[in-house]
Every structure is written in C-alpha cells, then in structure tokens.
Scaffold this active site. Sequence first.
Site, PDB file in Angstrom:
ATOM      1  N   HIS A  70      13.654  -0.121  -2.989  1.00 49.03           N
ATOM      2  CA  HIS A  70      13.926  -1.282  -3.904  1.00 49.03           C
ATOM      3  C   HIS A  70      15.231  -1.469  -3.970  1.00 49.03           C
ATOM      4  O   HIS A  70      15.930  -0.518  -4.858  1.00 49.03           O
ATOM      5  CB  HIS A  70      13.096  -1.162  -5.292  1.00 49.03           C
ATOM      6  N   HIS A 187       0.059  -2.015  -1.045  1.00 52.88           N
ATOM      7  CA  HIS A 187       0.359  -1.405  -2.378  1.00 52.88           C
ATOM      8  C   HIS A 187      -1.203  -1.442  -2.785  1.00 52.88           C
ATOM      9  O   HIS A 187      -1.528  -2.427  -3.197  1.00 52.88           O
ATOM     10  CB  HIS A 187       1.191  -2.289  -2.948  1.00 52.88           C
ATOM     11  N   HIS A 240       2.695   4.653  -0.573  1.00 48.87           N
ATOM     12  CA  HIS A 240       2.850   5.724  -1.878  1.00 48.87           C
ATOM     13  C   HIS A 240       1.147   6.316  -2.092  1.00 48.87           C
ATOM     14  O   HIS A 240       0.925   5.862  -3.234  1.00 48.87           O
ATOM     15  CB  HIS A 240       3.552   5.186  -2.995  1.00 48.87           C
ATOM     16  N   ASN A 286       4.344   3.815 -10.541  1.00 49.13           N
ATOM     17  CA  ASN A 286       3.184   3.222 -10.095  1.00 49.13           C
ATOM     18  C   ASN A 286       2.986   3.470  -8.409  1.00 49.13           C
ATOM     19  O   ASN A 286       3.857   2.825  -7.755  1.00 49.13           O
ATOM     20  CB  ASN A 286       3.229   1.733 -10.422  1.00 49.13           C
ATOM     21  N   ASP A 313      10.098   5.367  -2.357  1.00 45.36           N
ATOM     22  CA  ASP A 313       9.932   4.264  -3.304  1.00 45.36           C
ATOM     23  C   ASP A 313      10.911   4.301  -4.582  1.00 45.36           C
ATOM     24  O   ASP A 313      10.801   4.145  -5.636  1.00 45.36           O
ATOM     25  CB  ASP A 313       8.184   4.554  -4.023  1.00 45.36           C
TER      26      ASP A 313
HETATM   27  O1  DOR Z   1       6.661   2.552  -9.576  1.00 46.53           O
HETATM   28  C1  DOR Z   1       7.046   1.483  -8.819  1.00 46.53           C
HETATM   29  N1  DOR Z   1       8.006   0.885  -8.934  1.00 46.53           N
HETATM   30  N2  DOR Z   1       6.001   1.385  -7.862  1.00 46.53           N
HETATM   31  C2  DOR Z   1       5.783   0.109  -7.335  1.00 46.53           C
HETATM   32  O2  DOR Z   1       4.899  -0.215  -6.455  1.00 46.53           O
HETATM   33  C3  DOR Z   1       6.902  -1.014  -7.605  1.00 46.53           C
HETATM   34  C4  DOR Z   1       8.186  -0.144  -7.962  1.00 46.53           C
HETATM   35  C5  DOR Z   1       9.293  -1.207  -8.746  1.00 46.53           C
HETATM   36  O3  DOR Z   1       9.703  -2.190  -8.078  1.00 46.53           O
HETATM   37  O4  DOR Z   1       9.993  -1.026  -9.662  1.00 46.53           O
END
Ligand code: DOR
Length: 433
Positions: A70, A187, A240, A286, A313
């Site tokens: 991200h 996801h 994940h 998540n 992730d």
């Molecule tokens: O822990 C997570 N953070 N899982 C996700 O799927 C999204 C991500 C986020 O964009 O912060």
Amino acid sequence: MIDWKDKREFWIAGARVADPESGRLRAGSVCVQKGIITEVAWQRVTGTELPVLEADGYVLAPGFVDIHTHLREPGNEEKETIKTGTAAAVAGGYTSIVCMANTDPVIDKPSVVEFILRETERSGSCRVFVTAALTRGLEGEIINEYGFLKEAGAIALSDDGNYVTNSQVMRSALEYARFLDLPVISHCEDPFLSGGTHMNEGYSSTRLGMRGSPAAAEEIAVARDIRLSQLTGSRLHIAHISTAGSVDLVKRAKKSSIPVTAEVTPHHLTMEDTLLESYDTSLKTNPPLRGRKDIDALCAGLGDGTIDCIATDHAPHNVIDKEVEFDLAPPGMIGLETAFALLNTRLVQTGTIELIDLIRLLTSNPARVLGLPGGRIVKGEKADLALLDPEAKWVVEAGNLRSKSRNTPLVGTELTGRVEGVFLEGKWINVVP
Ligand code: DOR
C-alpha cells in the site's frame, strides 16, 4: 559501506549466488553489462578485464518482488508516498513492488494508473506495478473498465481492503478479467462476520473482552471465490491467507486444477494473536493475527507449495491514526523493510524452511503469480539483484526506517539477516549506511 555506484560493467564474485528456479545456492559469479545479466558462472571468475566487485560472505539473490504494497499516494501522503514507499522497498531488498488500489482517489481510472507510473518515474527508487480496483470506488457494485485500465498500465485487479460481497459482481469481474488476461486478487473476508471486530476470535479475544473475527469469515470468502474461479476459469490470487482452513481450501482447489494461487504475509507467519494482549495497535491487522495452529498450517502450506509466495501487505498508518484506543485504530502494519530479516530469523534460522526456499518465495514465485518480469538470475534478464548478509544482526530502530510510517511491532527487536544493497538494472543502491 560498499561504493559500487558508478560501475556499469562488472563481475560480482565471491558471493553465494541464489538461483531460485534451479534451487541452487552456491559460489558463483555474475556479469552485469549495461543493466543486463550477461553471464552466470558457477565458479569464481578469473582473467576478466572488467572490474570485479568482491562480495565474499554475501548471498546474491534476485531483487525481491512484493506483490502487495500500500503506497498511499495519491491521497494519504502523510502516511506514505511513492518516494518513501519505494525507498522502504529498496531498504528491504525489493526491486519490484505491486501497489494496491485503495488510494484516494481509488485506482479505478486510467488517469490514476498513469499518475502512479509517472510519479514512480520522477521519484521512485524501484519498479512499481499497479493493481487497479475491481469495482468503482471499491464499493463492490459496478465493475470498472478493465480494458482502459490495462491499456494505462495496470497489471492486476483487486478491491483489496474490501471483499466483493455480491457474487454476481465478482463473477462478472472474473469473466471480464479473464478476457483481458488480468489476474484478480481477492481480499477474502465475509464482512457480515468480521464487521466491528478487532482481532482473531479465540482464547485471547475472550480474555481481552474484544470482539473477534472467526476463521470462518475468511474461509467462507475463500471457498466462494475458488468456486467462482472454477466457474469462470479465471485466474484468482488470494491475498494474505491466514487460517488453516483457507490453506486446506486452496490445497484442494489446486488438486482440482482450479487456477488459484495464494500469498501469506510475514506477520501472519511469525506473530500470534496472544501478542495483542499488549494492546499494541501496530499488531492490529486485517486479516487478524491468528493462533498457533493456523501459523503451523501456513508454514506447512509454504513447505508443500499450497501457498505460492510471501507478500508484505505493507500498510503504513501514522502515529495519529494508530495511537488511539484499540478499537479505533485502522488495521495494518508496515513490512517492506523487515520482511527478509524477520523471516530469516524466525523461519530459516529455526530450520522451518531453507534460505533458498525463502528467496524463492520472495522472488520468482511472486513474479510468476502475477506474470511479472524478474525474480531470476539468468543470462539476458535485467540485473535486478539483492545483496544479502544472512548472518548480520541488527536492531529495528524507528529512526532508521525509510517508510514515512512507523507502525511495526518490531521496533527494538534484534533480527538476523541484513540487506546490504540492491542493484536496480545494474545500478547499485546502498542500503546499509
Ligand atoms: O491490515 C490491512 N491493512 N489489511 C488490508 O487489507 C488493508 C490494509 C490497509 O490498507 O491499511
């Protein structure tokens, strides 16, 4: 500090060369000319006129490939930017990363794909490949114009962060994606079961009095998407995965030749839900960190090939977001800079997997999953390489992280295994100051 910056034609000698495809990890020499690997010799090179970079004691691996990052830009530049996220990637040995679509605006239009590629060109330290959203605004209702997104440069499709709950929408998305030969990354989480939860449902959530998400929330979603992949014949990659039940579902799908692949994160492989008893919000992710039985199943899934690769992730969130009551904190932890060292420390050094297998799970396997170039040390390939010292010990210090965010529970932890630097298309980038 190794200063190799200005050399464009050279041999790297003395290192153990990791060729994940053949499973070889042994003494060799690699010749790089104008950014390309022009020779791989399985002995020490002699009698060459080119300069020789002495790399005794190191492991020379393909540059790592992270298919789940991200980057937060556009829209949340206070958490991460393309500049800082790619610098963090390089610090972790990555030469290619794939960014996710949950930015602001969402990557659901060609102009946003083009912006990221242009900005990478301007300020990025490594290659960035772009995942575009499956549905408009990640809302799960209207599928995007995949042809235009692909034309703009998108290489995969995902609503990561959200599950596409409407099965008809997901079916259509898979059908169109197949037509355009774009992999779909899912996801997997049933939001009706996981909504309003903050950790794994189990002994620790009961002890803490915190609402937990059951493994079934993930497994129901994995089962549906595997079934839709079977129905449509479309390539499905499961992001994940975190439970023993999901590993079992993927294993059975592969046995039935359904075109499914799966990734696991470094944190799901190495951190148990009991750690949340510290209330450290950087441990809130998540899917949530799971229990020992799930971790063992994930490790076994790596060992038998059910799980194809490891992806970080990397999810930056800043202090303002994370230093709040546990239930208000957003999920996610950063991972690019610590992935190799964490996995080397907790899996390789403990004998759970071999170093060459870890390297394969970070290089050729993720590249294969999304059809990306790289991940191999072979004549004719671009010289994207990582120079590793698997025995070096270091302590994760917040002040040394390149990421704009600090949300990792590993600050203060000693790890074994350091990335000395990378070659990006033959150009050396030093990591250790
Ligand atoms: O822990 C997570 N953070 N899982 C996700 O799927 C999204 C991500 C986020 O964009 O912060």
